[in-house]
Every structure is written in structure tokens, then in C-alpha cells.
Write a protein that holds these residues in place. Structure first.
Motif, PDB file in Angstrom:
ATOM      1  N   VAL A 165      28.192 -21.181 -89.447  1.00  0.00           N
ATOM      2  CA  VAL A 165      27.359 -20.125 -88.875  1.00  0.00           C
ATOM      3  C   VAL A 165      28.233 -18.935 -88.506  1.00  0.00           C
ATOM      4  O   VAL A 165      29.435 -19.079 -88.250  1.00  0.00           O
ATOM      5  CB  VAL A 165      26.580 -20.619 -87.637  1.00  0.00           C
ATOM      6  N   SER A 166      27.621 -17.754 -88.494  1.00  0.00           N
ATOM      7  CA  SER A 166      28.282 -16.516 -88.091  1.00  0.00           C
ATOM      8  C   SER A 166      27.527 -15.905 -86.928  1.00  0.00           C
ATOM      9  O   SER A 166      26.305 -16.077 -86.816  1.00  0.00           O
ATOM     10  CB  SER A 166      28.292 -15.504 -89.245  1.00  0.00           C
ATOM     11  N   GLY A 167      28.252 -15.156 -86.096  1.00  0.00           N
ATOM     12  CA  GLY A 167      27.546 -14.482 -85.019  1.00  0.00           C
ATOM     13  C   GLY A 167      28.461 -13.781 -84.045  1.00  0.00           C
ATOM     14  O   GLY A 167      29.688 -13.792 -84.196  1.00  0.00           O
ATOM     15  N   ARG A 168      27.834 -13.168 -83.061  1.00  0.00           N
ATOM     16  CA  ARG A 168      28.586 -12.541 -81.979  1.00  0.00           C
ATOM     17  C   ARG A 168      29.283 -13.628 -81.163  1.00  0.00           C
ATOM     18  O   ARG A 168      28.782 -14.751 -81.039  1.00  0.00           O
ATOM     19  CB  ARG A 168      27.650 -11.713 -81.106  1.00  0.00           C
ATOM     20  N   ARG A 169      30.410 -13.294 -80.599  1.00  0.00           N
ATOM     21  CA  ARG A 169      31.239 -14.317 -79.961  1.00  0.00           C
ATOM     22  C   ARG A 169      30.516 -15.039 -78.830  1.00  0.00           C
ATOM     23  O   ARG A 169      30.547 -16.268 -78.737  1.00  0.00           O
ATOM     24  CB  ARG A 169      32.535 -13.678 -79.455  1.00  0.00           C
ATOM     25  N   GLU A 170      29.865 -14.276 -77.954  1.00  0.00           N
ATOM     26  CA  GLU A 170      29.192 -14.924 -76.830  1.00  0.00           C
ATOM     27  C   GLU A 170      28.010 -15.765 -77.311  1.00  0.00           C
ATOM     28  O   GLU A 170      27.704 -16.823 -76.748  1.00  0.00           O
ATOM     29  CB  GLU A 170      28.739 -13.881 -75.803  1.00  0.00           C
ATOM     30  N   ALA A 171      27.358 -15.309 -78.377  1.00  0.00           N
ATOM     31  CA  ALA A 171      26.237 -16.068 -78.924  1.00  0.00           C
ATOM     32  C   ALA A 171      26.715 -17.365 -79.566  1.00  0.00           C
ATOM     33  O   ALA A 171      26.036 -18.398 -79.484  1.00  0.00           O
ATOM     34  CB  ALA A 171      25.474 -15.218 -79.938  1.00  0.00           C
ATOM     35  N   LEU A 172      27.882 -17.335 -80.195  1.00  0.00           N
ATOM     36  CA  LEU A 172      28.422 -18.552 -80.802  1.00  0.00           C
ATOM     37  C   LEU A 172      28.721 -19.615 -79.750  1.00  0.00           C
ATOM     38  O   LEU A 172      28.537 -20.814 -79.993  1.00  0.00           O
ATOM     39  CB  LEU A 172      29.690 -18.233 -81.596  1.00  0.00           C
ATOM     40  N   ALA A 173      29.178 -19.187 -78.583  1.00  0.00           N
ATOM     41  CA  ALA A 173      29.444 -20.147 -77.510  1.00  0.00           C
ATOM     42  C   ALA A 173      28.150 -20.823 -77.067  1.00  0.00           C
ATOM     43  O   ALA A 173      28.105 -22.050 -76.863  1.00  0.00           O
ATOM     44  CB  ALA A 173      30.115 -19.442 -76.334  1.00  0.00           C
ATOM     45  N   ALA A 174      27.084 -20.044 -76.933  1.00  0.00           N
ATOM     46  CA  ALA A 174      25.791 -20.618 -76.561  1.00  0.00           C
ATOM     47  C   ALA A 174      25.274 -21.537 -77.659  1.00  0.00           C
ATOM     48  O   ALA A 174      24.723 -22.619 -77.388  1.00  0.00           O
ATOM     49  CB  ALA A 174      24.789 -19.498 -76.293  1.00  0.00           C
ATOM     50  N   PHE A 175      25.471 -21.132 -78.915  1.00  0.00           N
ATOM     51  CA  PHE A 175      25.040 -21.958 -80.042  1.00  0.00           C
ATOM     52  C   PHE A 175      25.772 -23.298 -80.035  1.00  0.00           C
ATOM     53  O   PHE A 175      25.165 -24.353 -80.258  1.00  0.00           O
ATOM     54  CB  PHE A 175      25.297 -21.223 -81.358  1.00  0.00           C
ATOM     55  N   ALA A 176      27.086 -23.277 -79.805  1.00  0.00           N
ATOM     56  CA  ALA A 176      27.877 -24.513 -79.831  1.00  0.00           C
ATOM     57  C   ALA A 176      27.367 -25.507 -78.790  1.00  0.00           C
ATOM     58  O   ALA A 176      27.291 -26.720 -79.053  1.00  0.00           O
ATOM     59  CB  ALA A 176      29.349 -24.195 -79.600  1.00  0.00           C
ATOM     60  N   ALA A 177      27.015 -25.006 -77.611  1.00  0.00           N
ATOM     61  CA  ALA A 177      26.498 -25.892 -76.564  1.00  0.00           C
ATOM     62  C   ALA A 177      25.177 -26.521 -76.993  1.00  0.00           C
ATOM     63  O   ALA A 177      24.959 -27.730 -76.815  1.00  0.00           O
ATOM     64  CB  ALA A 177      26.327 -25.110 -75.268  1.00  0.00           C
ATOM     65  N   ARG A 178      24.304 -25.729 -77.594  1.00  0.00           N
ATOM     66  CA  ARG A 178      23.015 -26.261 -78.039  1.00  0.00           C
ATOM     67  C   ARG A 178      23.191 -27.231 -79.207  1.00  0.00           C
ATOM     68  O   ARG A 178      22.464 -28.228 -79.313  1.00  0.00           O
ATOM     69  CB  ARG A 178      22.092 -25.114 -78.443  1.00  0.00           C
ATOM     70  N   ALA A 179      24.146 -26.937 -80.089  1.00  0.00           N
ATOM     71  CA  ALA A 179      24.383 -27.829 -81.221  1.00  0.00           C
ATOM     72  C   ALA A 179      24.872 -29.191 -80.746  1.00  0.00           C
ATOM     73  O   ALA A 179      24.468 -30.235 -81.281  1.00  0.00           O
ATOM     74  CB  ALA A 179      25.393 -27.202 -82.174  1.00  0.00           C
ATOM     75  N   ALA A 180      25.733 -29.195 -79.739  1.00  0.00           N
ATOM     76  CA  ALA A 180      26.209 -30.467 -79.186  1.00  0.00           C
ATOM     77  C   ALA A 180      25.050 -31.261 -78.598  1.00  0.00           C
ATOM     78  O   ALA A 180      24.951 -32.487 -78.791  1.00  0.00           O
ATOM     79  CB  ALA A 180      27.281 -30.204 -78.135  1.00  0.00           C
ATOM     80  N   GLU A 181      24.166 -30.577 -77.897  1.00  0.00           N
ATOM     81  CA  GLU A 181      22.996 -31.249 -77.327  1.00  0.00           C
ATOM     82  C   GLU A 181      22.084 -31.807 -78.418  1.00  0.00           C
ATOM     83  O   GLU A 181      21.425 -32.833 -78.223  1.00  0.00           O
ATOM     84  CB  GLU A 181      22.212 -30.271 -76.453  1.00  0.00           C
ATOM     85  N   ALA A 182      22.064 -31.130 -79.570  1.00  0.00           N
ATOM     86  CA  ALA A 182      21.193 -31.555 -80.672  1.00  0.00           C
ATOM     87  C   ALA A 182      21.805 -32.674 -81.505  1.00  0.00           C
ATOM     88  O   ALA A 182      21.168 -33.161 -82.443  1.00  0.00           O
ATOM     89  CB  ALA A 182      20.879 -30.358 -81.567  1.00  0.00           C
ATOM     90  N   GLY A 183      23.050 -33.065 -81.183  1.00  0.00           N
ATOM     91  CA  GLY A 183      23.662 -34.188 -81.882  1.00  0.00           C
ATOM     92  C   GLY A 183      24.729 -33.836 -82.886  1.00  0.00           C
ATOM     93  O   GLY A 183      25.163 -34.705 -83.660  1.00  0.00           O
ATOM     94  N   ALA A 184      25.183 -32.578 -82.903  1.00  0.00           N
ATOM     95  CA  ALA A 184      26.270 -32.214 -83.813  1.00  0.00           C
ATOM     96  C   ALA A 184      27.518 -33.029 -83.484  1.00  0.00           C
ATOM     97  O   ALA A 184      27.862 -33.214 -82.316  1.00  0.00           O
ATOM     98  CB  ALA A 184      26.578 -30.728 -83.711  1.00  0.00           C
ATOM     99  N   ARG A 185      28.176 -33.514 -84.513  1.00  0.00           N
ATOM    100  CA  ARG A 185      29.398 -34.279 -84.303  1.00  0.00           C
ATOM    101  C   ARG A 185      30.522 -33.381 -83.788  1.00  0.00           C
ATOM    102  O   ARG A 185      31.338 -33.791 -82.958  1.00  0.00           O
ATOM    103  CB  ARG A 185      29.816 -34.954 -85.610  1.00  0.00           C
ATOM    104  N   LYS A 186      30.544 -32.154 -84.290  1.00  0.00           N
ATOM    105  CA  LYS A 186      31.594 -31.221 -83.892  1.00  0.00           C
ATOM    106  C   LYS A 186      31.175 -29.814 -84.299  1.00  0.00           C
ATOM    107  O   LYS A 186      30.489 -29.623 -85.304  1.00  0.00           O
ATOM    108  CB  LYS A 186      32.912 -31.586 -84.580  1.00  0.00           C
ATOM    109  N   VAL A 187      31.588 -28.826 -83.516  1.00  0.00           N
ATOM    110  CA  VAL A 187      31.445 -27.416 -83.880  1.00  0.00           C
ATOM    111  C   VAL A 187      32.844 -26.821 -83.829  1.00  0.00           C
ATOM    112  O   VAL A 187      33.461 -26.764 -82.765  1.00  0.00           O
ATOM    113  CB  VAL A 187      30.492 -26.661 -82.936  1.00  0.00           C
ATOM    114  N   VAL A 188      33.352 -26.408 -84.990  1.00  0.00           N
ATOM    115  CA  VAL A 188      34.750 -26.003 -85.115  1.00  0.00           C
ATOM    116  C   VAL A 188      34.844 -24.495 -85.346  1.00  0.00           C
ATOM    117  O   VAL A 188      34.423 -23.999 -86.399  1.00  0.00           O
ATOM    118  CB  VAL A 188      35.431 -26.736 -86.289  1.00  0.00           C
ATOM    119  N   PRO A 189      35.391 -23.735 -84.395  1.00  0.00           N
ATOM    120  CA  PRO A 189      35.596 -22.297 -84.635  1.00  0.00           C
ATOM    121  C   PRO A 189      36.557 -22.081 -85.802  1.00  0.00           C
ATOM    122  O   PRO A 189      37.548 -22.811 -85.947  1.00  0.00           O
ATOM    123  CB  PRO A 189      36.204 -21.800 -83.323  1.00  0.00           C
ATOM    124  N   LEU A 190      36.265 -21.104 -86.644  1.00  0.00           N
ATOM    125  CA  LEU A 190      37.109 -20.815 -87.797  1.00  0.00           C
ATOM    126  C   LEU A 190      38.043 -19.648 -87.500  1.00  0.00           C
ATOM    127  O   LEU A 190      37.708 -18.751 -86.726  1.00  0.00           O
ATOM    128  CB  LEU A 190      36.246 -20.487 -89.019  1.00  0.00           C
TER     129      LEU A 190
END
Length: 255
Positions: A165-190
């Protein structure tokens, strides 16, 4: 015997030392890097061999150098009889694939990719953003999460269970938290400098259009498949590559 496709890598594949041994051993790689140096105005082979990493990773540096190394390797393999039925590439790799297909002269590709990298770097500086790989969620789940976070978009559909995924930095942080709650194994910043393949790259479009329209386009001699349109393309490459800059790369589905 099955049909053969050749696939070319995109930004993120660069590494200090890439092409160094081949530059010494393969005339085709040497020719490609020397030609790149003439267009870019610096010693391309030395930059690949010595870096430093923080310079090589810059968008405007990584893109033309990856193109040069990839074209050199492609030409060396073609000299040895490699003759694919089709070519495709991941993001930047589409430019290499178009060179390999015969649709885009290499010198023109160098100029276009240099302009592309510079325009993307300017857009990234104006609107800071980033990218992150989401592991362990299917495409639909990632799309739902993006729809719920303003400023985040799907950017690369790489394979089942891995979407970038791509996005604004602060939005990516919020996305990562929601992805973890949704069951993502990992969210890796590139390790990239901007939100590529998203609407945040729109400011780069005018400069890219100018560069693309200055190229001497031809009909491909080898079949070219787009990771943006998900079909074979025989023309209209200016509009296709403009669309690619601000749209998701669907590499997995294309393969």
C-alpha cells in the motif's frame, strides 16, 4: 515445451555492487552502463559498483541504473539465444520490458526513466509519503482497510497474501494498526522515498508526459503484457505509462 516469458524488476531491487562483475565480463552490460553514463552525466558503472547505498536508493538514481543493468543482462542473454514469447515488468521494469520488446529505443528509455525518477522525487518531496507491504491478508481485505483510512491506497498486488500500500505517512501508521487488528501477519515499511503508484504522484505526470512524448515509439516485436491493464498492449504506451504511475501494479494477476 511451454511458452517463455521474461520478467524485469522494479525499484527496490537495486543493491550496491549490482552489475559490477558483469561489467568486467560482459560487453553488453558494459555497453549499456557506458551509454547510461553518457545520458546521466556521471559514471553509471561506478555508481552501481560503489554506491553509496543512500545515493543508489534515491529514486532518480535507482531507476535509470536498474534499467541499464537489466537491459545489459537482457542483451547478453539474447545474444545467447534467449527468445521469449512475451515480456512484462514490475513498475519500472515495464520500461525495460518495452526496450526488450523493441517498442522503445534504449537511449530514449534512459531519458524517459531519468525524467520519471526526477519527477517522482519532486512529487515525494512535496507530499511526504511511503509504502508498506501487508502480509497475510487477501486483496479484498486490504482494499477494505484502504477504503477506511483516508490517504492510503493499494499500490502493488504482488502475490496472494502480499499487497503493498501507498499513502501519507501518518495515514500509513493508522492503516498498520487497523491491519494488525484485522489479522495481518505483518506490515513492513518499505525503504522508498514516496507514495508511488498512488494519487500522490499526480504532480509528476506533466514532466513524465513530456518525456514519453519525445520517445520514438514503435510496435513491439515481442509480445508485451501490461501489469496495469492486464492485457497485451501494442501501442498507446504514453497514456498507459502515465496511468501506471498513479495506479496499482497488478504484477501477481499479470503473471
Amino acid at each position: 515445451m511451454g511458452r517463455l516469458a521474461v520478467m524485469f524488476p522494479g525499484q527496490g531491487s537495486q543493491a550496491v555492487g549490482m552489475g559490477a562483475d558483469l561489467y568486467a565480463a560482459e560487453p553488453r552490460v558494459r555497453e549499456a552502463l557506458d551509454a547510461a553514463g553518457e545520458v546521466l552525466g556521471y559514471d553509471a558503472a561506478r555508481r552501481c559498483a560503489e554506491g553509496p547505498r543512500e545515493v543508489l536508493d534515491r529514486t532518480e538514481v535507482a531507476q535509470p541504473l536498474l534499467l541499464a543493468v537489466s537491459v545489459g543482462i537482457w542483451r547478453a542473454l539474447a545474444d545467447r539465444g534467449l527468445c521469449p514469447d512475451a515480456v512484462l515488468g514490475h513498475s519500472l521494469g515495464e520500461y525495460t520490458a518495452l526496450v526488450a520488446s523493441g517498442a522503445l529505443p534504449y537511449d530514449d528509455a534512459l531519458r524517459v526513466v531519468r525524467a520519471r525518477g526526477e519527477a517522482m522525487a519532486r512529487a515525494a518531496a512535496a507530499e511526504p509519503g511511503g509504502m508498506a507491504a501487508v502480509l497475510g491478508l487477501d486483496d479484498a481485505a486490504v482494499e477494505r482497510l484502504c477504503a477506511g483510512v483516508d490517504g492510503v491506497w493499494p499500490a502493488n498486488y504482488n502475490c496472494p497474501g502480499q499487497v503493498v500500500v501507498s499513502g501519507r505517512r501518518e495515514a500509513l501508521a493508522a492503516f498498520a494498526a487497523r491491519a494488525a487488528e484485522a489479522g495481518a501477519r505483518k506490515v513492513v515499511p518499505l525503504a522508498v522515498s514516496g507514495a508511488f503508484h498512488s494519487p500522490l504522484m499526480e504532480p509528476a505526470l506533466p514532466a513524465l508526459r513530456e518525456a514519453l512524448e519525445g520517445a520514438a515509439w514503435r510496435r513491439p516485436q515481442t509480445r508485451f503484457f501490461s501489469v496495469c491493464s492486464l492485457r497485451e498492449e501494442t501501442g498507446g504506451f504514453v497514456e498507459l505509462l502515465l496511468r501506471q504511475l498513479v495506479s496499482p501494479v497488478r504484477f501477481g494477476p499479470a503473471v
